[in-house]
Design a protein around this motif. Structure first.
Motif, PDB file in Angstrom:
ATOM      1  N   UNK A 238      -2.071  -3.031   1.884  1.00 55.68           N
ATOM      2  CA  UNK A 238      -1.347  -3.155   0.625  1.00 55.68           C
ATOM      3  C   UNK A 238       0.024  -3.751   0.946  1.00 55.68           C
ATOM      4  N   UNK A 239       0.334  -4.859   0.294  1.00 60.24           N
ATOM      5  CA  UNK A 239       1.575  -5.575   0.560  1.00 60.24           C
ATOM      6  C   UNK A 239       2.411  -5.684  -0.715  1.00 60.24           C
ATOM      7  N   UNK A 240       3.626  -5.173  -0.633  1.00 54.65           N
ATOM      8  CA  UNK A 240       4.587  -5.398  -1.714  1.00 54.65           C
ATOM      9  C   UNK A 240       5.450  -6.601  -1.327  1.00 54.65           C
ATOM     10  N   UNK A 241       5.861  -7.345  -2.318  1.00 57.13           N
ATOM     11  CA  UNK A 241       6.722  -8.475  -1.962  1.00 57.13           C
ATOM     12  C   UNK A 241       7.687  -8.817  -3.086  1.00 57.13           C
ATOM     13  N   UNK A 242       8.794  -9.393  -2.676  1.00 57.00           N
ATOM     14  CA  UNK A 242       9.770  -9.956  -3.608  1.00 57.00           C
ATOM     15  C   UNK A 242       9.743 -11.461  -3.392  1.00 57.00           C
ATOM     16  N   UNK A 296      13.705  -1.931  -9.980  1.00 52.97           N
ATOM     17  CA  UNK A 296      15.004  -2.564 -10.232  1.00 52.97           C
ATOM     18  C   UNK A 296      15.168  -3.820  -9.374  1.00 52.97           C
ATOM     19  N   UNK A 297      14.698  -3.736  -8.134  1.00 49.23           N
ATOM     20  CA  UNK A 297      14.776  -4.905  -7.252  1.00 49.23           C
ATOM     21  C   UNK A 297      13.906  -6.038  -7.791  1.00 49.23           C
ATOM     22  N   UNK A 298      12.700  -5.685  -8.200  1.00 47.00           N
ATOM     23  CA  UNK A 298      11.797  -6.715  -8.747  1.00 47.00           C
ATOM     24  C   UNK A 298      12.410  -7.410  -9.941  1.00 47.00           C
ATOM     25  N   UNK A 299      12.910  -6.611 -10.881  1.00 40.91           N
ATOM     26  CA  UNK A 299      13.454  -7.182 -12.109  1.00 40.91           C
ATOM     27  C   UNK A 299      14.671  -8.060 -11.841  1.00 40.91           C
ATOM     28  N   UNK A 303      10.634 -13.541  -8.648  1.00 39.50           N
ATOM     29  CA  UNK A 303      10.019 -14.460  -9.596  1.00 39.50           C
ATOM     30  C   UNK A 303       8.599 -14.008  -9.940  1.00 39.50           C
ATOM     31  N   UNK A 304       8.114 -12.965  -9.252  1.00 38.51           N
ATOM     32  CA  UNK A 304       6.773 -12.432  -9.473  1.00 38.51           C
ATOM     33  C   UNK A 304       6.842 -10.988  -9.970  1.00 38.51           C
ATOM     34  N   UNK A 305       7.923 -10.683 -10.696  1.00 38.00           N
ATOM     35  CA  UNK A 305       8.133  -9.293 -11.133  1.00 38.00           C
ATOM     36  C   UNK A 305       6.988  -8.783 -11.990  1.00 38.00           C
ATOM     37  N   UNK A 306       6.503  -9.627 -12.899  1.00 40.48           N
ATOM     38  CA  UNK A 306       5.423  -9.196 -13.795  1.00 40.48           C
ATOM     39  C   UNK A 306       4.147  -8.913 -13.016  1.00 40.48           C
ATOM     40  N   UNK A 307       3.760  -9.826 -12.145  1.00 35.55           N
ATOM     41  CA  UNK A 307       2.555  -9.632 -11.355  1.00 35.55           C
ATOM     42  C   UNK A 307       2.655  -8.422 -10.445  1.00 35.55           C
ATOM     43  N   UNK A 308       3.786  -8.275  -9.767  1.00 33.67           N
ATOM     44  CA  UNK A 308       3.966  -7.147  -8.850  1.00 33.67           C
ATOM     45  C   UNK A 308       3.942  -5.814  -9.577  1.00 33.67           C
ATOM     46  N   UNK A 309       4.440  -5.784 -10.806  1.00 34.93           N
ATOM     47  CA  UNK A 309       4.475  -4.530 -11.561  1.00 34.93           C
ATOM     48  C   UNK A 309       3.073  -4.043 -11.907  1.00 34.93           C
ATOM     49  N   UNK A 310       2.105  -4.958 -11.915  1.00 40.08           N
ATOM     50  CA  UNK A 310       0.722  -4.577 -12.204  1.00 40.08           C
ATOM     51  C   UNK A 310       0.056  -3.908 -11.007  1.00 40.08           C
ATOM     52  N   UNK A 311       0.680  -4.027  -9.846  1.00 41.81           N
ATOM     53  CA  UNK A 311       0.138  -3.448  -8.612  1.00 41.81           C
ATOM     54  C   UNK A 311       1.220  -2.617  -7.933  1.00 41.81           C
ATOM     55  N   UNK A 352       9.633 -11.950   0.639  1.00 40.87           N
ATOM     56  CA  UNK A 352      10.057 -10.801   1.436  1.00 40.87           C
ATOM     57  C   UNK A 352       8.952  -9.768   1.293  1.00 40.87           C
ATOM     58  N   UNK A 353       8.259  -9.470   2.390  1.00 43.87           N
ATOM     59  CA  UNK A 353       7.017  -8.699   2.312  1.00 43.87           C
ATOM     60  C   UNK A 353       7.141  -7.359   3.031  1.00 43.87           C
ATOM     61  N   UNK A 354       6.546  -6.335   2.424  1.00 40.05           N
ATOM     62  CA  UNK A 354       6.580  -4.985   2.976  1.00 40.05           C
ATOM     63  C   UNK A 354       5.151  -4.495   3.175  1.00 40.05           C
ATOM     64  N   UNK A 355       4.877  -4.003   4.357  1.00 38.85           N
ATOM     65  CA  UNK A 355       3.576  -3.377   4.639  1.00 38.85           C
ATOM     66  C   UNK A 355       3.620  -1.993   3.996  1.00 38.85           C
ATOM     67  N   UNK A 356       3.046  -1.891   2.777  1.00 38.15           N
ATOM     68  CA  UNK A 356       3.197  -0.683   1.966  1.00 38.15           C
ATOM     69  C   UNK A 356       2.189   0.401   2.289  1.00 38.15           C
ATOM     70  N   UNK A 357       1.026   0.036   2.827  1.00 44.86           N
ATOM     71  CA  UNK A 357       0.032   1.062   3.126  1.00 44.86           C
ATOM     72  C   UNK A 357      -1.333   0.454   3.371  1.00 44.86           C
ATOM     73  N   UNK A 358      -2.265   1.315   3.740  1.00 46.65           N
ATOM     74  CA  UNK A 358      -3.632   0.869   3.988  1.00 46.65           C
ATOM     75  C   UNK A 358      -4.308   0.458   2.690  1.00 46.65           C
ATOM     76  N   UNK A 359      -5.139  -0.564   2.780  1.00 40.49           N
ATOM     77  CA  UNK A 359      -5.907  -0.989   1.613  1.00 40.49           C
ATOM     78  C   UNK A 359      -7.313  -0.430   1.603  1.00 40.49           C
ATOM     79  N   UNK A 360      -7.655   0.312   2.661  1.00 41.55           N
ATOM     80  CA  UNK A 360      -8.998   0.876   2.752  1.00 41.55           C
ATOM     81  C   UNK A 360      -9.139   2.067   1.804  1.00 41.55           C
ATOM     82  N   UNK A 361     -10.354   2.347   1.391  1.00 40.32           N
ATOM     83  CA  UNK A 361     -10.626   3.459   0.484  1.00 40.32           C
ATOM     84  C   UNK A 361     -10.493   4.763   1.261  1.00 40.32           C
TER      85      UNK A 361
END
Length: 414
Positions: A238-242, A296-299, A303-311, A352-361
């Motif tokens: 799972x990757x978060x990014x700004x 707050x950082x996303x907003x 430029x992908x605040x809307x998409x990132x907020x969905x995940x 700017x990418x953050x390794x947020x967690x495992x994507x495995x079930x």
């Protein structure tokens, strides 16, 4: 709760067709006595508790007509006939259900279950009163009168009592509807508890094998579906990014270079523009270090605040994935530990990418899926049993009394 769940599909059709603000006319078929038995078993021994009187049917039918503002005029004839058919079959279902509940030891409610029924009953009544108060006609009040919440509540109570009276119903009848629903849920739980839990797990494992085949054959096809809910490849993240996005003119120019197969110029332009974002990048990095709220950082920056907020847990990135641009896909696997960050530059900007967690079930998620599958299996088993039980009694329905024949009088009877 039963009042919210019963006949949802039929009532949805009625609500879509009902005329707002119309006065409601109720069909009662005066040629039929309230005590007339309109449905009864014709096979197997049974007691009178399985017989259904016209009064019992008609009270429930009128209640739904009134609650949803449905008129029995010719334009609604087919829908009203469908509703009558649904009502009588639902009552038959309930009668058989309550009889079988005794055999399953589910007919008696615990004190906690009685409290839940009472709570649901009170909530449903209050919702009915609130809705009636909101939609009530206040034209009898002096012009300019301010309609307060208290007035709506009192008017709603008055209208609700009128409905009960016109339908020959009591609050106890409504309470019993909800109680019967609670008993049906006990029956469902009993059936679920009796199922072999391995069956649901086998179904999940079989489906996972199919998903693995899809992923191995075509990762892009895997990414297009919701397969990750059931299984994700080992190493998925799972990757978060700004996204510090380039301006539209720059993006258009880079695309123009790409289409002309001038990758050298495209790469040079984006590196130049990425360098201009270093100050903004530093501000984002500092905000992250300071623990500033992610949204707050996303907003403020992305430029992908809307998409990132969905995940909110981050985008799922799988090994060999093809959904993301190459630079993002590769950079997603650079950080070594959860919480680590990295950056990359794509044709859209600086990520700017953050390794947020495992994507495995997780095991917990897998357990929830198995429980969900168990619930579906129980629902299917319950439905099959009910269909069999009802069929065993071979109920005879007086279609003339209930106006279920297509040549029945479709106009409002008064």
């Amino acid at each position: 709760m039963r009042l919210k769940k019963i006949m949802a599909a039929v009532l949805a059709a009625f609500c879509a067709a009902a005329f707002a603000g119309c006065s409601v006319k109720f069909g009662t078929n005066p040629q039929v006595s309230p005590e007339t038995v309109v449905a009864k078993p014709t096979r197997m021994s049974f007691t009178g508790e399985l017989e259904i009187t016209f009064k019992e049917f008609n009270s429930e039918y009128l209640f739904y007509l009134n609650s949803y503002g449905i008129t029995e005029d010719p334009s609604n004839a087919d829908m009203c006939r469908e509703l009558r058919d649904t009502i009588i079959n639902n009552i038959i279902y309930d009668k058989v259900l309550l009889l079988k509940a005794k055999e399953y030891g589910c007919d008696e409610l615990t004190e906690k279950e009685k409290e839940e029924v009472q709570s649901d009953f009170e909530e449903d009544i209050q919702l009915q009163i609130k809705d009636l108060g909101e939609s009530a006609d206040y034209s009898d009040l002096p012009e300019g009168t301010e309609i307060t919440d208290e007035m709506k509540l009192e008017r709603g109570k008055l209208e609700f009592e009128k409905i009960l009276e016109s339908c020959d119903l009591t609050r106890e009848d409504i309470y019993n509807w909800i109680k019967n629903y609670k008993i049906s849920q006990k029956m469902l739980k009993k059936i679920k508890d009796d199922l072999d839990p391995q069956e649901a797990e086998d179904i999940l494992n079989e489906y996972i094998e199919q998903i693995k085949g899809i992923y191995e054959a075509d990762p892009a096809l895997y990414e297009q579906g919701d397969y990750y809910t059931f299984w994700a490849p080992e190493g998925s993240r799972r990757i978060k990014h700004v996204l510090l996005g380039f301006d539209d003119e720059t993006i258009a120019k880079i695309r123009e270079y790409r289409e002309a197969e001038n990758d050298e110029a495209a790469d040079a332009l984006r590196e130049e523009k990425a360098a201009e974002l270093k100050e903004k990048q530093a501000a984002v990095e500092k905000a992250l270090d300071d623990g500033t709220d992610w949204n707050d950082i996303l907003l403020k920056y992305s430029a992908d605040a809307t998409g990132s907020s969905l995940y909110p847990d981050g985008y799922l990135v799988v090994p060999n994935g093809q959904s993301y641009v190459k630079e993002f896909q590769e950079a997603a696997f650079v950080p070594e530990k959860i919480g680590d960050r990295t950056t990359c530059v794509s044709d859209y900007g600086l990520h700017i990418m953050i390794y947020a967690g495992s994507g495995e079930v997780s095991e917990e998620e897998r357990g929830n899926i198995i429980d969900y599958l168990n619930s579906n299996l129980a629902q299917n088993e319950f439905a099959a049993k009910m269909a069999k039980w009802v069929d065993e009694y071979a109920f005879e329905i007086d279609k003339d009394a209930l106006r279920l024949n297509e040549d029945s009088d479709s106009e409002s009877l008064s």
